[in-house]
Structure formats: structure tokens, C-alpha cells
Design an enzyme around this catalytic site. Structure first.
Site, short mmCIF file in Angstrom:
data_model
loop_
_atom_site.label_atom_id
_atom_site.label_comp_id
_atom_site.label_asym_id
_atom_site.label_seq_id
_atom_site.Cartn_x
_atom_site.Cartn_y
_atom_site.Cartn_z
N GLU A 106 -6.71 -3.83 10.54
CA GLU A 106 -7.74 -3.07 9.85
C GLU A 106 -8.75 -4.02 9.19
OE1 GLU A 106 -5.63 -0.61 7.06
OE2 GLU A 106 -4.57 0.49 8.64
N THR A 128 0.44 8.42 9.14
CA THR A 128 -0.15 8.02 7.86
C THR A 128 0.80 7.05 7.15
OG1 THR A 128 0.79 10.01 6.84
CG2 THR A 128 -1.51 10.12 7.53
N SER A 182 16.29 11.06 10.27
CA SER A 182 16.37 10.11 9.16
C SER A 182 17.69 9.36 9.27
CB SER A 182 16.30 10.86 7.82
OG SER A 182 16.51 9.98 6.73
N ARG A 183 17.74 8.17 8.68
CA ARG A 183 18.98 7.39 8.70
C ARG A 183 20.06 8.03 7.85
NH1 ARG A 183 17.57 1.31 7.27
NH2 ARG A 183 16.22 2.34 5.77
N SER A 184 19.65 8.90 6.91
CA SER A 184 20.62 9.59 6.07
C SER A 184 20.31 11.07 6.03
CB SER A 184 20.59 9.02 4.65
OG SER A 184 19.30 9.16 4.07
N ILE A 231 7.27 11.18 0.67
CA ILE A 231 6.10 11.72 1.36
C ILE A 231 6.52 12.71 2.43
CG2 ILE A 231 4.10 11.16 2.80
CD1 ILE A 231 4.02 8.42 1.40
N ARG A 272 2.51 3.42 8.70
CA ARG A 272 2.11 2.05 9.01
C ARG A 272 1.73 1.96 10.48
NH1 ARG A 272 1.20 1.58 4.53
NH2 ARG A 272 2.02 0.13 2.96
N HIS A 300 -7.84 4.11 6.36
CA HIS A 300 -6.78 3.82 5.40
C HIS A 300 -7.20 4.25 3.99
CE1 HIS A 300 -3.05 1.04 4.95
NE2 HIS A 300 -2.96 2.11 4.17
N GLY A 359 11.47 10.73 3.32
CA GLY A 359 11.48 10.25 1.94
C GLY A 359 10.58 11.12 1.08
#
Length: 321
Positions: A258, A227, A173-175, A154, A229, A277, A152
Site C-alpha cells: 500500500e 478488511t 475458527s481455531r476455537s 471484529i 490483512r 485502508h 474475534g
């Protein structure tokens, strides 16, 4: 123009954004359970704003029946019950893509630190051990294959920076994306990459992305960067992989919990680098995320249209999945 509305803050926000908010609405704070309950009991809440930790859950939505908007000064919406808010026709405001550049920079910084063993080198010099250079063990990014999972905003920024370092970039990627990088399956990526970097959200659809089976596909010399989740990785399996030398190193800005409990096998591991984070907390990005989010919340409370990209659309995303 002052709006006769009450806005509840669950966390602090950038000073400039706070001034904007105070200039137009009555600002309440619910930084702890006592102040939160007091605000809810005394006022009709029209909007709730959080950052990364304050939870906007069903119980809070139930307690604030007059809500027009809930918002996060940030990108991901893990701490907002988006399904419940959508079902109640409450607008969800956030700042998509606002952290792309700073997270990409943070990712490359972790990649460089881990690859070149910079943290250990710096610590040794601070301890006046200049002989460390005789046992230094590090490498470089140039010529390495970087596998990016999730391309995406990032992920694409990371790819461009890695390309500038002379890395060979592949992605899953899914696409299919209109990019000059080779798309492969996730299995192929894990098998081929010298460094794997995660750049996708954690959702119930995606769930835990990398468990023991996936980690075992990676090269024993490979590094893993997260970086995105923390819950995307099975951390018990990750510690085992590091302990058995089936993975060379791990760096992250996110963890499932966290702060984590102390001591922590992953945080304390000699082959890991963990930051608190803080990737999006640079002065420039923090200010932008807060100001952008607040300006769109205020527009909505004035019965004006917020920027379309600031409004989270759950049904549209579900159609795309």
C-alpha cells in the site's frame, strides 16, 4: 506532570492525543529518514509511537537502546518487530478491539456496495445514464450465507450486523465460540458461503490463507471481502479467479503493498472495490485509538501500570496458538 522523557513519533496522531503527549514529555518526530536520524543522533529515545506505516524494526530498536516502550495507535502489530521487542523486555502498547465497530461497518458497506453493484450505478447516474436501470444487475444480502473466517471481536460484530440483515452466518475458527452461529471447517465454509469475509491477523503461523486451491472451492457466484490483512490472499490467484469468472467479485480495504504499483490488475478490475485502508480512520475511532494508546504509554513512562489489555503479550499468545 511533566516527565523528563523523549518520545519519538513516526507518524501523525490525533490532535487530542498529541496535546496529551506534549504536555508530559518531549515529543520528537521522525516522519522521514532525515528527521528520524536527527532525532536518534541527538536524543535518548524512551518510547516510539507509530500508526500503520511507520516501521519499528530491529535496526531502529538497535539505534534506541534506552527504549521502555514501543506503541501503535491501532490494533494489529505487523509494523512492529514484536519478537525483537519482547526479547529486549520493551513493552509493546496498542489499542486492541478499538476498531471492531468501525471495521465491521466498513465490511458491511463493502458487502452492500459489491452485492448491489452500487458503485457502478452511482457512476452511471453521474454520467447522466439513467437507462442503466434497464441493465442493472445486483442482488441483496437477505437470505445469503455469510462465511466469516476468524470470529474475534471484529468477526463477531460483522456476524451481528449480518444477522440483522437476515443473512445465514457460518464461521470457521481455531476455537469454538459461544455464539449462535454454526461452526464449520474452512473448506466447508468456502464451499457453502455466498459471501466470504476475512477477520483474522496475518502471522507467520497463518500465512497466506487463500490461494488458488482455496479460491477454487468457492461458488462461481460468490463474493470475497477482506478488511483484515492483504497478505492473507494470494492476489495473483485472485486476479486469475476473477478473470476466469470462477469468482464473482472482491472488495477490500487492505492490500499486500500500500499503495500498490500503478496500474494494478486487481485495483483496476471491473469486479473489485478497493478502499485505501481507511476503515479505521473515522473521526471517532481514530481519536479513541490514539488517545487510548498515548494514555497507556504515558502511564508506563510514569512508572505506573498501563491497562493490562493495552500491553501485547507475545508469550501468552504463543501458548494459546
Amino acid at each position: 506532570m511533566t516527565i523528563k522523557k523523549n518520545v519519538l513519533l513516526l507518524e501523525t496522531i490525533a490532535e487530542e492525543a498529541l496535546v496529551m503527549l506534549q504536555d508530559q514529555v518531549n515529543v520528537l518526530t521522525g516522519y522521514d529518514s532525515i528527521s528520524l536520524q536527527k532525532a536518534i543522533d541527538k536524543y535518548t529515545i524512551n518510547a516510539i509511537i507509530t500508526r500503520g506505516k511507520g516501521q519499528i524494526n530491529k535496526a531502529l530498536l538497535d539505534a534506541c537502546p534506552a527504549l521502555q516502550a514501543v506503541a501503535r495507535c491501532g490494533v494489529g502489530l505487523d509494523n512492529i518487530d514484536v519478537h525483537e521487542a519482547t526479547a529486549r523486555n520493551i513493552s509493546i502498547i496498542h489499542a486492541p478491539a478499538s476498531n471492531a465497530s468501525t471495521i465491521a461497518e466498513h465490511t458491511l458497506a463493502l458487502m452492500l456496495m459489491l452485492t448491489r453493484n452500487l458503485y457502478e450505478s452511482i457512476q452511471q447516474v453521474k454520467n447522466n445514464n439513467w437507462n442503466w436501470r434497464n441493465q442493472y444487475n445486483g442482488d441483496e444480502l437477505h437470505g445469503k450465507t455469510l462465511g466469516i473466517i476468524g470470529l474475534g471481536n471484529i468477526g463477531q460484530r460483522v456476524a451481528k450486523l449480518a444477522d440483522a440483515f437476515g443473512m445465514n452466518v457460518i464461521y470457521s475458527s481455531r476455537s469454538t465460540k459461544d455464539v449462535p452461529y454454526r461452526q464449520v471447517t474452512q473448506t466447508e465454509l468456502l464451499q457453502q458461503a455466498d459471501i466470504v469475509s476475512l477477520h483474522l491477523p496475518y502471522t507467520t503461523v497463518i500465512g497466506t490463507l487463500l490461494g488458488a486451491q482455496e479460491l477454487n472451492l468457492m461458488k462461481t457466484t460468490a463474493l470475497l471481502i477482506n478488511t483484515a490483512r492483504g497478505a492473507l490472499i494470494d492476489h495473483e490467484a485472485l486476479v486469475k479467479a476473477l478473470n476466469t469468472n470462477s469468482l464473482a467479485g472482491f472488495a477490500a480495504d487492505v492490500l499486500p503493498e500500500e499503495p500498490p504499483k500503478h496500474p494494478n490488475a486487481l485495483v483496476d478490475h471491473r469486479h473489485t472495490l478497493i478502499t485505501p485502508h481507511s476503515g479505521s480512520l473515522t473521526a471517532t475511532t481514530y481519536r479513541h485509538m490514539c488517545v487510548y494508546t498515548i494514555s497507556n504509554v504515558l502511564a508506563l513512562l510514569r512508572d505506573e501500570k498501563p491497562e493490562s489489555r493495552s500491553v501485547y503479550n507475545l508469550s501468552a499468545l504463543q501458548r494459546q496458538a
